[in-house]
Enzyme design. Structure first.
Site, PDB file in Angstrom:
ATOM      1  N   MET A   1      -0.810  -5.251   4.462  1.00  0.00           N
ATOM      2  CA  MET A   1      -1.150  -3.896   4.906  1.00  0.00           C
ATOM      3  C   MET A   1      -2.454  -3.911   5.684  1.00  0.00           C
ATOM      4  O   MET A   1      -3.388  -4.633   5.312  1.00  0.00           O
ATOM      5  CB  MET A   1      -1.276  -2.962   3.702  1.00  0.00           C
ATOM      6  CG  MET A   1      -0.076  -2.964   2.786  1.00  0.00           C
ATOM      7  SD  MET A   1      -0.307  -1.850   1.371  1.00  0.00           S
ATOM      8  CE  MET A   1       1.092  -2.310   0.349  1.00  0.00           C
TER       9      MET A   1
ATOM     10  N   MET B   1      12.654   0.632   2.141  1.00  0.00           N
ATOM     11  CA  MET B   1      11.519   1.063   1.328  1.00  0.00           C
ATOM     12  C   MET B   1      11.962   2.217   0.434  1.00  0.00           C
ATOM     13  O   MET B   1      12.420   3.251   0.918  1.00  0.00           O
ATOM     14  CB  MET B   1      10.360   1.512   2.217  1.00  0.00           C
ATOM     15  CG  MET B   1       9.649   0.381   2.950  1.00  0.00           C
ATOM     16  SD  MET B   1       8.949  -0.873   1.853  1.00  0.00           S
ATOM     17  CE  MET B   1       7.832   0.115   0.832  1.00  0.00           C
TER      18      MET B   1
ATOM     19  N   MET C   1       3.369  -4.656   6.976  1.00  0.00           N
ATOM     20  CA  MET C   1       3.208  -3.208   7.137  1.00  0.00           C
ATOM     21  C   MET C   1       1.963  -2.995   7.993  1.00  0.00           C
ATOM     22  O   MET C   1       0.927  -2.506   7.527  1.00  0.00           O
ATOM     23  CB  MET C   1       3.087  -2.542   5.764  1.00  0.00           C
ATOM     24  CG  MET C   1       4.383  -2.531   5.000  1.00  0.00           C
ATOM     25  SD  MET C   1       4.212  -1.952   3.290  1.00  0.00           S
ATOM     26  CE  MET C   1       3.877  -3.524   2.486  1.00  0.00           C
TER      27      MET C   1
ATOM     28  N   HIS D   1       7.079 -12.324  -2.984  1.00  0.00           N
ATOM     29  CA  HIS D   1       6.940 -11.301  -1.948  1.00  0.00           C
ATOM     30  C   HIS D   1       5.463 -10.995  -1.688  1.00  0.00           C
ATOM     31  O   HIS D   1       4.700 -10.778  -2.632  1.00  0.00           O
ATOM     32  CB  HIS D   1       7.658 -10.024  -2.390  1.00  0.00           C
ATOM     33  CG  HIS D   1       7.749  -8.956  -1.353  1.00  0.00           C
ATOM     34  ND1 HIS D   1       8.730  -8.936  -0.393  1.00  0.00           N
ATOM     35  CD2 HIS D   1       6.975  -7.856  -1.130  1.00  0.00           C
ATOM     36  CE1 HIS D   1       8.570  -7.861   0.377  1.00  0.00           C
ATOM     37  NE2 HIS D   1       7.494  -7.200  -0.048  1.00  0.00           N
TER      38      HIS D   1
ATOM     39  N   GLY E   1      10.047  -1.010  -4.021  1.00  0.00           N
ATOM     40  CA  GLY E   1       9.377   0.200  -4.470  1.00  0.00           C
ATOM     41  C   GLY E   1      10.006   0.796  -5.711  1.00  0.00           C
ATOM     42  O   GLY E   1      11.183   1.175  -5.703  1.00  0.00           O
ATOM     43  N   GLY E   2       9.246   0.841  -6.800  1.00  0.00           N
ATOM     44  CA  GLY E   2       9.718   1.486  -8.013  1.00  0.00           C
ATOM     45  C   GLY E   2      10.790   0.728  -8.760  1.00  0.00           C
ATOM     46  O   GLY E   2      11.497   1.306  -9.601  1.00  0.00           O
TER      47      GLY E   2
ATOM     48  N   GLY F   1       2.388   1.556   1.099  1.00  0.00           N
ATOM     49  CA  GLY F   1       0.938   1.653   1.083  1.00  0.00           C
ATOM     50  C   GLY F   1       0.301   1.351  -0.262  1.00  0.00           C
ATOM     51  O   GLY F   1      -0.816   0.864  -0.318  1.00  0.00           O
ATOM     52  N   PHE F   2       1.026   1.618  -1.344  1.00  0.00           N
ATOM     53  CA  PHE F   2       0.463   1.413  -2.678  1.00  0.00           C
ATOM     54  C   PHE F   2       1.538   0.940  -3.643  1.00  0.00           C
ATOM     55  O   PHE F   2       2.696   1.340  -3.537  1.00  0.00           O
ATOM     56  CB  PHE F   2      -0.158   2.709  -3.226  1.00  0.00           C
ATOM     57  CG  PHE F   2      -1.282   3.246  -2.390  1.00  0.00           C
ATOM     58  CD1 PHE F   2      -2.567   2.756  -2.554  1.00  0.00           C
ATOM     59  CD2 PHE F   2      -1.048   4.216  -1.431  1.00  0.00           C
ATOM     60  CE1 PHE F   2      -3.615   3.234  -1.775  1.00  0.00           C
ATOM     61  CE2 PHE F   2      -2.082   4.709  -0.649  1.00  0.00           C
ATOM     62  CZ  PHE F   2      -3.369   4.219  -0.820  1.00  0.00           C
ATOM     63  N   GLY F   3       1.148   0.115  -4.611  1.00  0.00           N
ATOM     64  CA  GLY F   3       2.047  -0.290  -5.671  1.00  0.00           C
ATOM     65  C   GLY F   3       2.093   0.755  -6.774  1.00  0.00           C
ATOM     66  O   GLY F   3       1.255   1.651  -6.836  1.00  0.00           O
ATOM     67  N   GLY F   4       3.095   0.640  -7.642  1.00  0.00           N
ATOM     68  CA  GLY F   4       3.168   1.497  -8.819  1.00  0.00           C
ATOM     69  C   GLY F   4       3.715   2.889  -8.591  1.00  0.00           C
ATOM     70  O   GLY F   4       3.619   3.738  -9.475  1.00  0.00           O
TER      71      GLY F   4
ATOM     72  N   GLY G   1       6.878  -5.308  -8.468  1.00  0.00           N
ATOM     73  CA  GLY G   1       5.466  -5.633  -8.596  1.00  0.00           C
ATOM     74  C   GLY G   1       4.905  -5.257  -9.945  1.00  0.00           C
ATOM     75  O   GLY G   1       4.753  -6.095 -10.840  1.00  0.00           O
ATOM     76  N   SER G   2       4.607  -3.972 -10.133  1.00  0.00           N
ATOM     77  CA  SER G   2       3.977  -3.497 -11.363  1.00  0.00           C
ATOM     78  C   SER G   2       4.810  -3.786 -12.598  1.00  0.00           C
ATOM     79  O   SER G   2       4.280  -4.148 -13.655  1.00  0.00           O
ATOM     80  CB  SER G   2       3.716  -1.991 -11.280  1.00  0.00           C
ATOM     81  OG  SER G   2       2.851  -1.684 -10.211  1.00  0.00           O
TER      82      SER G   2
END
Length: 218
Positions: free
Chosen positions: A36, A136, A67, A32, A175-176, A141-144, A196-197
């Protein structure tokens, strides 16, 4: 089949090929890429050159999530770079049906994404034309970020809509996603899990990928 799609937003891009190899060993299904632009979302990531680097470094399908504003101007660039799936945001595209058709004309699978504050019923007239719909589960906008639990309600609503339309789109969540949230998301009806994280920030990337894959097996 349930699909794990590690997000390179959290990867060590200086060692991209190695990082991708680790998730392949762990059983990843897709890769993935979060694109952005610093306008539609408050962050700036990467463009077609990075997508092409991913494409050349893996045999897995490349799942590109735009995005960005003015997505129509860049569809061809990302598909030429190697996007197998290309997802645009409903909130950022004026003529969504036209955009979906154009993505397919260019040879990629077409996806639609909605933000946490966008209701599922806004997809009533476009969902059946999509190959993938991305919920989403954090504000983009941000990971983690922490998982927004209301996202599971939206997944269930999307499953219902898919049944009503007799459609065949995949349901993706981003996300999450972690070992603490992925099981409930799977039970709700998610097909594709972006992580991701929880994968790339772990001590053992391959093992983290394999664990998430195991947790969603039916």
């Amino acid at each position: 089949m349930k699909i794990i799609a590690p997000s390179i937003l959290s990867a060590d891009l200086a060692n991209l090929s190695q990082q991708l190899r680790y998730v392949e060993i762990g059983g990843a299904d897709w890769i993935h890429c979060d694109i952005m632009d610093g306008h539609f979302v408050p962050n700036l990531t990467f463009g077609p050159i990075m997508v092409n680097a991913v494409k050349r470094s893996t045999h897995l399908p490349v799942d590109v999530h735009l995005m960005i504003e003015n997505a129509d101007e860049f569809l061809e660039d990302y598909i030429n770079a190697g996007a197998d799936y290309l997802t645009v945001h409903q909130e950022a595209v004026v003529h969504l049906n036209r955009t979906i058709n154009r993505i397919k004309e260019l040879g990629a699978k077409a996806g639609i994404s909605i933000n946490p504050s966008t209701p599922v019923d806004t997809l009533q007239d476009t969902a059946e034309f999509a190959d993938l719909i991305l919920i989403m589960s954090v504000n983009p906008g941000f990971g983690g970020q922490s998982f927004i639990s209301n996202s599971l309600k939206k997944v269930k609503e999307l499953v219902k809509l898919r049944n009503e339309l007799k459609a065949h789109f995949l349901i993706e969540i981003d996300g999450g996603m972690s070992k603490d949230t992925i099981v409930e998301a799977s039970k709700a009806g998610v097909d594709v899990f972006v992580a991701g994280s929880s994968i790339f920030k772990s001590d053992n990337i391959s093992a983290a990928t394999a664990e998430l894959k195991f947790l969603i097996q039916e």
